[in-house]
Design an enzyme around this catalytic site. Structure first.
Site, PDB file in Angstrom:
ATOM      1  N   GLY A  12       0.761  -1.281   0.047  1.00  0.00           N
ATOM      2  CA  GLY A  12       0.036   0.025  -0.025  1.00  0.00           C
ATOM      3  C   GLY A  12       0.947   1.320  -0.025  1.00  0.00           C
ATOM      4  N   GLY A  15       4.219   0.766   1.957  1.00  0.00           N
ATOM      5  CA  GLY A  15       5.079  -0.566   1.084  1.00  0.00           C
ATOM      6  C   GLY A  15       5.826   0.236  -0.179  1.00  0.00           C
ATOM      7  N   ARG A  89     -12.191  -0.132  17.927  1.00  0.00           N
ATOM      8  CA  ARG A  89     -10.784  -0.493  18.040  1.00  0.00           C
ATOM      9  C   ARG A  89     -10.610  -1.813  18.082  1.00  0.00           C
ATOM     10  NH1 ARG A  89      -8.625  -0.627  23.284  1.00  0.00           N
ATOM     11  NH2 ARG A  89      -6.207  -0.567  23.424  1.00  0.00           N
ATOM     12  N   ILE A 119       5.342  -2.795  11.248  1.00  0.00           N
ATOM     13  CA  ILE A 119       4.744  -1.398  10.990  1.00  0.00           C
ATOM     14  C   ILE A 119       3.147  -1.161  11.268  1.00  0.00           C
ATOM     15  CG2 ILE A 119       4.430   0.929   9.853  1.00  0.00           C
ATOM     16  CD1 ILE A 119       7.033   0.039   8.226  1.00  0.00           C
ATOM     17  N   HIS A 176       3.242   2.608  21.209  1.00  0.00           N
ATOM     18  CA  HIS A 176       2.831   3.823  20.109  1.00  0.00           C
ATOM     19  C   HIS A 176       1.686   4.262  20.048  1.00  0.00           C
ATOM     20  CE1 HIS A 176       3.120   5.566  16.096  1.00  0.00           C
ATOM     21  NE2 HIS A 176       2.086   4.873  15.641  1.00  0.00           N
TER      22      HIS A 176
HETATM   23  P1  A3D Z   1      -2.377   0.722   3.095  1.00  0.00           P
HETATM   24  O1  A3D Z   1      -2.141   1.756   2.048  1.00  0.00           O
HETATM   25  O2  A3D Z   1      -3.811   0.433   3.305  1.00  0.00           O
HETATM   26  O3  A3D Z   1      -1.473  -0.469   2.887  1.00  0.00           O
HETATM   27  C1  A3D Z   1      -1.974  -1.686   3.461  1.00  0.00           C
HETATM   28  C2  A3D Z   1      -1.895  -2.722   2.438  1.00  0.00           C
HETATM   29  O4  A3D Z   1      -1.863  -4.107   2.832  1.00  0.00           O
HETATM   30  C3  A3D Z   1      -2.964  -2.777   1.518  1.00  0.00           C
HETATM   31  O5  A3D Z   1      -2.151  -2.656   0.064  1.00  0.00           O
HETATM   32  C4  A3D Z   1      -3.669  -3.979   1.307  1.00  0.00           C
HETATM   33  O6  A3D Z   1      -3.862  -4.867   0.124  1.00  0.00           O
HETATM   34  C5  A3D Z   1      -2.326  -4.953   2.195  1.00  0.00           C
HETATM   35  N1  A3D Z   1      -3.146  -6.193   2.787  1.00  0.00           N
HETATM   36  C6  A3D Z   1      -4.288  -6.420   3.318  1.00  0.00           C
HETATM   37  N2  A3D Z   1      -4.213  -7.649   3.873  1.00  0.00           N
HETATM   38  C7  A3D Z   1      -3.084  -8.167   3.652  1.00  0.00           C
HETATM   39  C8  A3D Z   1      -2.583  -9.568   3.750  1.00  0.00           C
HETATM   40  N3  A3D Z   1      -3.339 -10.472   4.292  1.00  0.00           N
HETATM   41  N4  A3D Z   1      -1.293  -9.711   2.981  1.00  0.00           N
HETATM   42  C9  A3D Z   1      -0.441  -8.590   2.684  1.00  0.00           C
HETATM   43  N5  A3D Z   1      -1.112  -7.683   2.381  1.00  0.00           N
HETATM   44  C10 A3D Z   1      -2.291  -7.451   2.892  1.00  0.00           C
HETATM   45  O7  A3D Z   1      -1.918   1.230   4.375  1.00  0.00           O
HETATM   46  P2  A3D Z   1      -0.419   2.056   4.983  1.00  0.00           P
HETATM   47  O8  A3D Z   1       0.656   1.460   3.884  1.00  0.00           O
HETATM   48  O9  A3D Z   1      -0.779   3.437   4.764  1.00  0.00           O
HETATM   49  O10 A3D Z   1      -0.256   1.637   6.187  1.00  0.00           O
HETATM   50  C11 A3D Z   1      -0.041   0.407   6.702  1.00  0.00           C
HETATM   51  C12 A3D Z   1      -0.045   0.054   7.926  1.00  0.00           C
HETATM   52  O11 A3D Z   1       0.727   0.841   9.025  1.00  0.00           O
HETATM   53  C13 A3D Z   1      -1.656   0.411   8.745  1.00  0.00           C
HETATM   54  O12 A3D Z   1      -1.902  -0.381   9.795  1.00  0.00           O
HETATM   55  C14 A3D Z   1      -1.304   1.789   9.361  1.00  0.00           C
HETATM   56  O13 A3D Z   1      -2.057   1.905  10.510  1.00  0.00           O
HETATM   57  C15 A3D Z   1       0.071   1.500  10.021  1.00  0.00           C
HETATM   58  N6  A3D Z   1       1.161   2.806  10.401  1.00  0.00           N
HETATM   59  C16 A3D Z   1       2.030   2.458  11.473  1.00  0.00           C
HETATM   60  C17 A3D Z   1       2.782   3.585  11.786  1.00  0.00           C
HETATM   61  C18 A3D Z   1       3.722   3.402  12.648  1.00  0.00           C
HETATM   62  O14 A3D Z   1       4.487   4.529  12.976  1.00  0.00           O
HETATM   63  C19 A3D Z   1       3.415   2.388  13.481  1.00  0.00           C
HETATM   64  C20 A3D Z   1       2.547   4.839  10.786  1.00  0.00           C
HETATM   65  C21 A3D Z   1       1.583   4.931   9.821  1.00  0.00           C
HETATM   66  C22 A3D Z   1       0.834   3.824   9.703  1.00  0.00           C
END
Ligand code: A3D
Length: 321
Positions: A12, A15, A89, A119, A176
């Protein structure tokens, strides 16, 4: 020497940036995995086609199959959903825990010797679950949160003082979430205490404290501030950069000291929980946790944050994970 290999699970927002930064820094060959068909293939093709312009020589591959992560030295996991309107939540915890369970099983099967940085949110619970399902040793399972939270805190201090962020040292410990603990006492500008600089700037101790309290508060709420502006998602550039700093320290055995969500074994008075603490990151992953004495106020804030992590983990266990 063959090149290192990084698997990115989740293609996403974060990534995609992780893949681009890995390539631009020539850290490793990249496999980007997602369950959405064609998405990781499209992103890696797009990034690879900039290789001539950026001048990098790494292989980038998108996939929907776990077998392609075989041989990965490092795995960074962002798979999971952000919270949507109307979702509790517990709903988010259940959804992302289900995802993390399948991811942990995939990584365990196909990259059993890898070091893993998580992450996905809720961070402290997701790291705990990955560790439990994979059975990997604690030095090979960690979470990214503190590097980002500390970078945010340092940025606010630099903007307030009007000086280079490169010279700011600021550290955020704990879980966090809203209870994270920015360590004000040790915040400094190349060794000069930040509080003293603020007191001199305003010539007023109370005002300096007020300014610092506001920066601490902004740090705790910084994720939400970005979400409010973006409207359709959460921060992704800075979380990706933060995880890459950790990845680089591990892959190049730099032994940098970075705030990392690591499994505590008595350090800071805590055992058996994943919490953000200063860690030496090298080729063995979490090589050492740097324990140091907190003052009474910091310890109370840290304990409060640990309690929030405990209740999150209990919620997850109550939901059957
Ligand atoms: P997003 O752009 O939604 O990407 C998540 C990806 O995960 C999507 O492309 C989905 O298709 C994919 N996905 C869903 N299920 C699966 C699976 N079973 N196997 C593999 N891939 C799958 O989100 P993002 O990239 O913006 O954020 C990703 C995560 O990071 C989220 O949970 C956020 O809350 C978290 N996050 C954490 C921080 C920290 O500092 C800890 C900061 C920002 C975001």
């Amino acid at each position: 020497m063959s090149r290192k290999k990084i698997a990115l699970i989740g293609g996403g927002q974060i990534g995609g940036v992780l893949a681009q930064l890995t390539a631009q820094k020539e850290l490793a060959d990249v496999v980007l995995f997602d369950i959405v068909e064609d998405l990781p293939q499209g992103k890696t093709l797009d990034i690879a086609e900039a290789s001539r312009v950026d001048g990098f020589d790494v292989q980038l591959r998108g996939t929907n199959e776990y077998k392609d992560i075989e041989g990965s030295d490092l795995v960074i996991i962002t798979a999971g959903l952000p919270r949507k309107p109307g979702m509790s939540r517990d709903d988010l915890l259940t959804t992302n825990a289900k995802i993390m369970k399948t991811v942990a099983e995939g990584v365990k099967e196909f990259a059993p010797n890898s070091i893993v940085i998580i992450i996905s949110n809720p961070l402290d619970a997701m790291v705990t679950l990955f560790k439990k399902v994979s059975g990997f040793p604690a030095n090979r399972v960690m979470g990214q949160a503190g590097v980002l939270d500390s970078s945010r805190f340092a940025s606010f201090i630099a903007w307030e003082l009007g000086i280079s962020v490169k010279d700011i040292n600021a550290m955020v410990l704990g879980g966090h979430g809203d209870t994270m603990v920015p360590i004000v006492r040790y915040s400094n500008v190349n060794g000069v205490p930040v509080m003293e600089l603020l007191e001199r700037k305003y010539n007023d101790k109370a005002k300096a404290k007020e300014i610092m309290d506001a920066m601490v508060q902004r740090t705790k709420m910084a994720g939400g501030e970005v979400v409010k502006l973006l409207k359709t998602g959460s921060a992704f550039y800075s979380p990706a950069s933060s995880a890459i700093a950790m990845a680089e320290s591990i892959l190049k055995d730099q032994k940098r000291v970075l705030p990392t969500c690591a499994l505590l074994n008595g350090e800071f008075g805590v055992s058996g929980y994943y919490v953000g603490v200063p860690v030496v990151l090298g080729s063995n992953g979490v090589e050492k946790i740097l324990d140091f004495e907190l003052d009474a106020e910091e310890q109370a804030a840290f304990d409060n944050s640990v309690n929030a992590v405990k209740s999150l983990v209990e919620d997850m266990e109550r939901l059957g994970f």
